[in-house]
Design a protein around this motif. Structure first.
Motif, PDB file in Angstrom:
ATOM      1  N   ASN A   1      -0.183   1.358  -8.278  1.00 18.83           N
ATOM      2  CA  ASN A   1      -1.316   0.760  -7.580  1.00 18.83           C
ATOM      3  C   ASN A   1      -2.531   1.622  -7.920  1.00 18.83           C
ATOM      4  O   ASN A   1      -2.614   2.775  -7.503  1.00 18.83           O
ATOM      5  CB  ASN A   1      -1.078   0.739  -6.064  1.00 18.83           C
ATOM      6  N   LYS A   2      -3.462   1.077  -8.669  1.00 18.25           N
ATOM      7  CA  LYS A   2      -4.440   1.910  -9.364  1.00 18.25           C
ATOM      8  C   LYS A   2      -5.679   2.308  -8.557  1.00 18.25           C
ATOM      9  O   LYS A   2      -6.399   3.226  -8.939  1.00 18.25           O
ATOM     10  CB  LYS A   2      -4.863   1.218 -10.664  1.00 18.25           C
TER      11      LYS A   2
ATOM     12  N   ALA B   1      -8.979  -1.990  -1.326  1.00 18.26           N
ATOM     13  CA  ALA B   1      -9.294  -0.596  -1.010  1.00 18.26           C
ATOM     14  C   ALA B   1     -10.611  -0.500  -0.248  1.00 18.26           C
ATOM     15  O   ALA B   1     -10.719   0.228   0.757  1.00 18.26           O
ATOM     16  CB  ALA B   1      -9.356   0.225  -2.293  1.00 18.26           C
ATOM     17  N   ARG B   2     -11.616  -1.244  -0.716  1.00 20.40           N
ATOM     18  CA  ARG B   2     -12.926  -1.201  -0.052  1.00 20.40           C
ATOM     19  C   ARG B   2     -12.863  -1.834   1.339  1.00 20.40           C
ATOM     20  O   ARG B   2     -13.478  -1.336   2.296  1.00 20.40           O
ATOM     21  CB  ARG B   2     -13.974  -1.900  -0.915  1.00 20.40           C
ATOM     22  N   LYS B   3     -12.141  -2.957   1.479  1.00 19.37           N
ATOM     23  CA  LYS B   3     -11.999  -3.601   2.789  1.00 19.37           C
ATOM     24  C   LYS B   3     -11.333  -2.658   3.786  1.00 19.37           C
ATOM     25  O   LYS B   3     -11.755  -2.559   4.945  1.00 19.37           O
ATOM     26  CB  LYS B   3     -11.168  -4.884   2.651  1.00 19.37           C
ATOM     27  N   PHE B   4     -10.272  -1.984   3.338  1.00 18.31           N
ATOM     28  CA  PHE B   4      -9.556  -1.046   4.214  1.00 18.31           C
ATOM     29  C   PHE B   4     -10.495   0.077   4.640  1.00 18.31           C
ATOM     30  O   PHE B   4     -10.561   0.436   5.821  1.00 18.31           O
ATOM     31  CB  PHE B   4      -8.343  -0.473   3.481  1.00 18.31           C
TER      32      PHE B   4
ATOM     33  N   ILE C   1       0.870  -1.176   0.000  1.00 22.29           N
ATOM     34  CA  ILE C   1       0.000   0.000   0.000  1.00 22.29           C
ATOM     35  C   ILE C   1       0.907   1.226   0.000  1.00 22.29           C
ATOM     36  O   ILE C   1       1.663   1.443   0.941  1.00 22.29           O
ATOM     37  CB  ILE C   1      -0.902   0.060   1.246  1.00 22.29           C
ATOM     38  N   SER C   2       0.853   2.002  -1.057  1.00 22.51           N
ATOM     39  CA  SER C   2       1.640   3.233  -1.094  1.00 22.51           C
ATOM     40  C   SER C   2       0.760   4.394  -0.652  1.00 22.51           C
ATOM     41  O   SER C   2      -0.458   4.365  -0.817  1.00 22.51           O
ATOM     42  CB  SER C   2       2.206   3.491  -2.492  1.00 22.51           C
ATOM     43  N   MET C   3       1.381   5.415  -0.071  1.00 23.95           N
ATOM     44  CA  MET C   3       0.595   6.532   0.459  1.00 23.95           C
ATOM     45  C   MET C   3       1.283   7.859   0.205  1.00 23.95           C
ATOM     46  O   MET C   3       2.508   7.973   0.262  1.00 23.95           O
ATOM     47  CB  MET C   3       0.380   6.362   1.969  1.00 23.95           C
ATOM     48  N   LEU C   4       0.480   8.851  -0.104  1.00 25.98           N
ATOM     49  CA  LEU C   4       0.924  10.237  -0.199  1.00 25.98           C
ATOM     50  C   LEU C   4       0.097  11.062   0.780  1.00 25.98           C
ATOM     51  O   LEU C   4      -1.092  10.812   0.971  1.00 25.98           O
ATOM     52  CB  LEU C   4       0.729  10.790  -1.613  1.00 25.98           C
TER      53      LEU C   4
ATOM     54  N   LYS D   1      -3.549  -2.246  -4.783  1.00 25.35           N
ATOM     55  CA  LYS D   1      -3.405  -2.988  -6.035  1.00 25.35           C
ATOM     56  C   LYS D   1      -4.737  -3.406  -6.632  1.00 25.35           C
ATOM     57  O   LYS D   1      -4.848  -3.624  -7.834  1.00 25.35           O
ATOM     58  CB  LYS D   1      -2.514  -4.219  -5.817  1.00 25.35           C
ATOM     59  N   ASP D   2      -5.769  -3.543  -5.773  1.00 25.97           N
ATOM     60  CA  ASP D   2      -7.066  -3.977  -6.297  1.00 25.97           C
ATOM     61  C   ASP D   2      -8.201  -3.279  -5.547  1.00 25.97           C
ATOM     62  O   ASP D   2      -8.015  -2.759  -4.441  1.00 25.97           O
ATOM     63  CB  ASP D   2      -7.222  -5.499  -6.196  1.00 25.97           C
TER      64      ASP D   2
END
Length: 292
Positions: free
Chosen positions: A144-145, A167-170, A74-77, A162-163
């Motif tokens: 990671n789209k 994203a939704r689970k997080f 998981i990349s973050m800005l 990545k998927d």
């Protein structure tokens, strides 16, 4: 003497004319030429998704989700460090503490981030009471789209997965923790982003003053998407009330009760063939939208 005065006068006029030419040239160079910039923006490459997070997870279940999801990259800005990406390696739930029925400390999410150029995680707390809303996007140009944008009072956290499922689970895990602590996320009522018109756009619409709003993004599967509204539509009225600007539009929408059906009047640009030449015309359209 008259000859000298005439020469002096001519010299002053010549210098004045020269200075005016310099000022005019400098002004022309400073003012951006509208012809070089398109009046209407290009459509965004990012896709905005309607997202209502689920809040039915327990703290223990949310903790399991965080461990599962952070096992993948998981990349973050962050808005305060827009050019310093990091990798989120862990998320620890810190529940707020109460004493004699009164909350002493608010809960937080402790992120274990590895910043670019470092090998060890650096812990960072995100206070739960500062988190306001979450938005979901698909960004085709990113590694990671799937982007989950978490907006807080003092910052924003752009998390790239990545998927879509991750994203939704997080997001569901974050929303569940917030619900456990008594906090509620602010959800969009109609699922779109708008902005004020520019002077050039107002002129292109034949307006003598700047009003209305331009739609820039529409949430896929959201209320306005289902109603048929598209990016680059210009919203002119809400329930017959003329829209003055971005702030006025938001005030009108926020004042309407959830579950109410409203009408949005828009202008949509279409191309017509006029004797072999294509011309743009703006057609009025009316849409019925259910407020969430």
């Amino acid at each position: 003497m008259q000859t000298k005065n005439a020469k002096c006068l001519f010299g002053i006029i010549a210098i004045g004319f020269y200075l005016l030419c310099i000022i005019a040239c400098a002004s022309a160079a400073d003012v951006p030429q509208s012809a070089s910039q398109p009046v209407w923006p290009a459509l965004s490459s990012a896709q905005y998704y309607w997202y209502e997070p689920e809040t039915n997870l327990t703290v223990e279940q949310a903790d399991v989700v965080f461990k599962e999801v952070t096992a993948s990259e998981i990349s973050m800005l962050m808005s305060r460090y827009p050019k310093k990406p990091c990798i989120v390696k862990s998320v620890q739930v810190m529940i707020g503490k109460s004493k004699k029925g009164k909350k002493v400390t608010d809960g937080s999410l402790k992120l274990g981030n590895i910043w670019e150029g470092y090998s060890e995680p650096y812990p960072m707390d995100v206070a739960l009471n500062t988190i306001q809303k979450m938005d979901l996007y698909y960004v085709s140009k990113a590694k990671n789209k799937w982007l989950l944008s978490i907006s807080a009072v003092d910052d924003s956290y752009e998390l790239f997965f990545k998927d879509e499922d991750s994203a939704r689970k997080f997001g569901n895990a974050v929303a569940s923790i917030l619900a456990q602590e008594g906090f509620t996320l602010k959800l969009s009522k109609i699922g779109l982003f708008t902005t004020d018109l520019t002077p050039e756009q107002a002129q292109a619409l034949g307006k003598t003053r700047i009003d209305n709003v331009l739609v820039t993004l529409v949430a896929i599967d959201g209320p306005t998407d289902k109603a048929g509204i598209q990016p680059l539509d210009v919203i002119t009225e809400v329930n017959g009330v003329k829209v003055k600007n971005y702030s006025h539009f938001n005030t009108l929408i926020e004042s309407i009760t959830s579950g109410t059906k409203i009408t949005l009047t828009c202008l949509r640009r279409t191309e017509i063939d006029d004797k072999g030449q294509k011309q743009s015309v703006w057609e009025p359209k009316v849409f019925e939208v259910m407020i969430k």
